[in-house]
Design a protein around this motif. Structure first.
Motif, short mmCIF file in Angstrom:
data_model
loop_
_atom_site.label_atom_id
_atom_site.label_comp_id
_atom_site.label_asym_id
_atom_site.label_seq_id
_atom_site.Cartn_x
_atom_site.Cartn_y
_atom_site.Cartn_z
N GLY A 104 0.80 -1.21 0.00
CA GLY A 104 0.00 0.00 0.00
C GLY A 104 0.83 1.26 0.00
N GLY A 105 2.13 1.15 0.12
CA GLY A 105 2.99 2.31 0.21
C GLY A 105 3.53 2.76 -1.13
N SER A 106 4.66 3.43 -1.08
CA SER A 106 5.33 3.95 -2.25
C SER A 106 6.83 3.85 -2.00
CB SER A 106 4.92 5.41 -2.46
OG SER A 106 5.62 5.97 -3.54
N PRO A 107 7.63 3.53 -3.01
CA PRO A 107 9.07 3.37 -2.77
C PRO A 107 9.76 4.63 -2.25
CG PRO A 107 8.58 3.27 -5.13
CD PRO A 107 7.27 3.28 -4.41
N GLU A 108 9.17 5.79 -2.46
CA GLU A 108 9.78 7.03 -1.95
C GLU A 108 9.64 7.18 -0.44
OE1 GLU A 108 8.05 8.35 -6.04
OE2 GLU A 108 7.47 6.99 -4.46
N TRP A 109 8.72 6.43 0.17
CA TRP A 109 8.49 6.59 1.60
C TRP A 109 9.73 6.28 2.44
CZ3 TRP A 109 2.94 4.45 2.79
CH2 TRP A 109 2.00 5.30 2.19
N GLY A 110 10.64 5.51 1.92
CA GLY A 110 11.85 5.18 2.67
C GLY A 110 13.01 6.13 2.42
N THR A 111 12.74 7.30 1.87
CA THR A 111 13.80 8.22 1.48
C THR A 111 14.78 8.52 2.61
OG1 THR A 111 12.49 9.21 -0.29
CG2 THR A 111 14.29 10.54 0.58
N VAL A 112 14.30 8.79 3.80
CA VAL A 112 15.21 9.15 4.91
C VAL A 112 16.11 7.96 5.26
CG1 VAL A 112 15.34 9.79 7.35
CG2 VAL A 112 13.70 10.92 5.85
N ILE A 113 15.54 6.79 5.42
CA ILE A 113 16.32 5.60 5.77
C ILE A 113 17.30 5.26 4.65
CG2 ILE A 113 16.17 3.11 6.19
CD1 ILE A 113 13.41 3.71 7.49
N CYS A 114 16.81 5.26 3.42
CA CYS A 114 17.67 4.92 2.28
C CYS A 114 18.80 5.93 2.12
CB CYS A 114 16.84 4.82 1.01
SG CYS A 114 15.62 3.49 1.03
N THR A 115 18.50 7.20 2.33
CA THR A 115 19.53 8.24 2.24
C THR A 115 20.58 8.05 3.32
OG1 THR A 115 17.98 9.79 1.22
CG2 THR A 115 19.92 10.74 2.26
N ASP A 116 20.16 7.77 4.55
CA ASP A 116 21.13 7.53 5.62
C ASP A 116 22.04 6.36 5.30
OD1 ASP A 116 20.63 9.61 7.38
OD2 ASP A 116 19.33 8.44 8.70
N LEU A 117 21.45 5.26 4.84
CA LEU A 117 22.25 4.08 4.52
C LEU A 117 23.22 4.35 3.37
CD1 LEU A 117 19.47 1.40 4.93
CD2 LEU A 117 21.55 1.59 6.33
N ALA A 118 22.76 5.04 2.34
CA ALA A 118 23.64 5.37 1.21
C ALA A 118 24.76 6.30 1.66
CB ALA A 118 22.84 5.99 0.07
N SER A 119 24.47 7.20 2.58
CA SER A 119 25.51 8.13 3.07
C SER A 119 26.59 7.39 3.85
CB SER A 119 24.88 9.23 3.93
OG SER A 119 24.56 8.76 5.23
N MET A 120 26.28 6.18 4.29
CA MET A 120 27.26 5.35 5.02
C MET A 120 27.96 4.34 4.11
SD MET A 120 25.42 4.78 8.71
CE MET A 120 23.99 3.95 8.07
N GLY A 121 27.68 4.39 2.81
CA GLY A 121 28.40 3.54 1.88
C GLY A 121 27.65 2.34 1.35
N TYR A 122 26.34 2.33 1.48
CA TYR A 122 25.53 1.24 0.92
C TYR A 122 24.82 1.72 -0.33
CZ TYR A 122 26.03 -1.09 5.43
OH TYR A 122 26.54 -1.68 6.55
N VAL A 123 24.57 0.80 -1.25
CA VAL A 123 23.66 1.03 -2.36
C VAL A 123 22.33 0.45 -1.89
CG1 VAL A 123 23.07 0.44 -4.73
CG2 VAL A 123 25.45 0.94 -4.11
N VAL A 124 21.28 1.26 -1.90
CA VAL A 124 19.99 0.82 -1.38
C VAL A 124 18.96 0.88 -2.50
CG1 VAL A 124 18.24 1.16 0.40
CG2 VAL A 124 20.62 1.81 0.86
N VAL A 125 18.29 -0.24 -2.73
CA VAL A 125 17.28 -0.35 -3.78
C VAL A 125 15.91 -0.37 -3.11
CG1 VAL A 125 16.46 -1.70 -5.73
CG2 VAL A 125 18.91 -1.71 -5.15
#
Length: 162
Positions: A107-128
């Motif tokens: 029921g969600g949208s892939p953009e809803w995880g923007t904060v979490i995904c951005t934090d993880l990417a800023s630490m060196g992960y590629v997040v899909v």
């Protein structure tokens, strides 16, 4: 209710790039399916770009069609400033980066995880962050909109009543 103009600064040291990728595939039941994914990744510079848009306006408007989600429109604005930038170069600091998958939930949208995904990417992960056909809302790069199917929505509504 307190409102914010921007998401928090990422906790890691990388600038965060984001790109959208659309896929067509054949599911295990042999049906043809389409999905989209936002990929968040470490970069070295924002290259002077403005921050990515949080959510497509068309997807935000689809909340009106989902009985369980209409209240969310009062909880946040799609105008909030993100801390990621579209289509940056991948950081050259490492040869390889670990990959994580983020699923927003039915029921969600892939953009809803923007904060979490951005934090993880800023630490060196590629997040899909994946948008699934019939159970999430998203807009493909060609402009077509996908909403939660009526069958899925009805099943979620029935489950929520229990």
């Amino acid at each position: 209710m307190k409102t914010y103009d921007a998401f928090p600064e990422p906790i890691g040291g990388y600038t965060v790039g984001r790109t959208q990728m659309d896929f067509d595939y054949t599911a295990s039941d042999h049906s043809k399916r389409e999905l989209t994914a936002f990929v968040y990744y470490p970069s070295d510079s924002s290259e002077g770009k403005t921050a990515s848009t949080y959510m497509f306006p068309e997807v935000y408007e689809m909340l009106d069609e989902q009985p369980l989600l209409t209240a969310l429109k009062d909880a946040y604005s799609i105008d909030i400033k993100t801390q990621c930038y579209d289509d940056l170069a991948l950081s050259a600091q490492e040869k390889r980066y670990p990959v994580l998958f983020y699923v927003c939930g039915g029921g969600g949208s892939p953009e809803w995880g923007t904060v979490i995904c951005t934090d993880l990417a800023s630490m060196g992960y590629v997040v899909v962050s994946i948008g699934h056909q019939n159970s999430t809302m998203y807009k493909r790069k060609d402009g077509r909109l996908f909403n939660v199917s009526k069958d899925f929505s009805d099943a979620i509504m029935a489950f929520s009543e229990d």
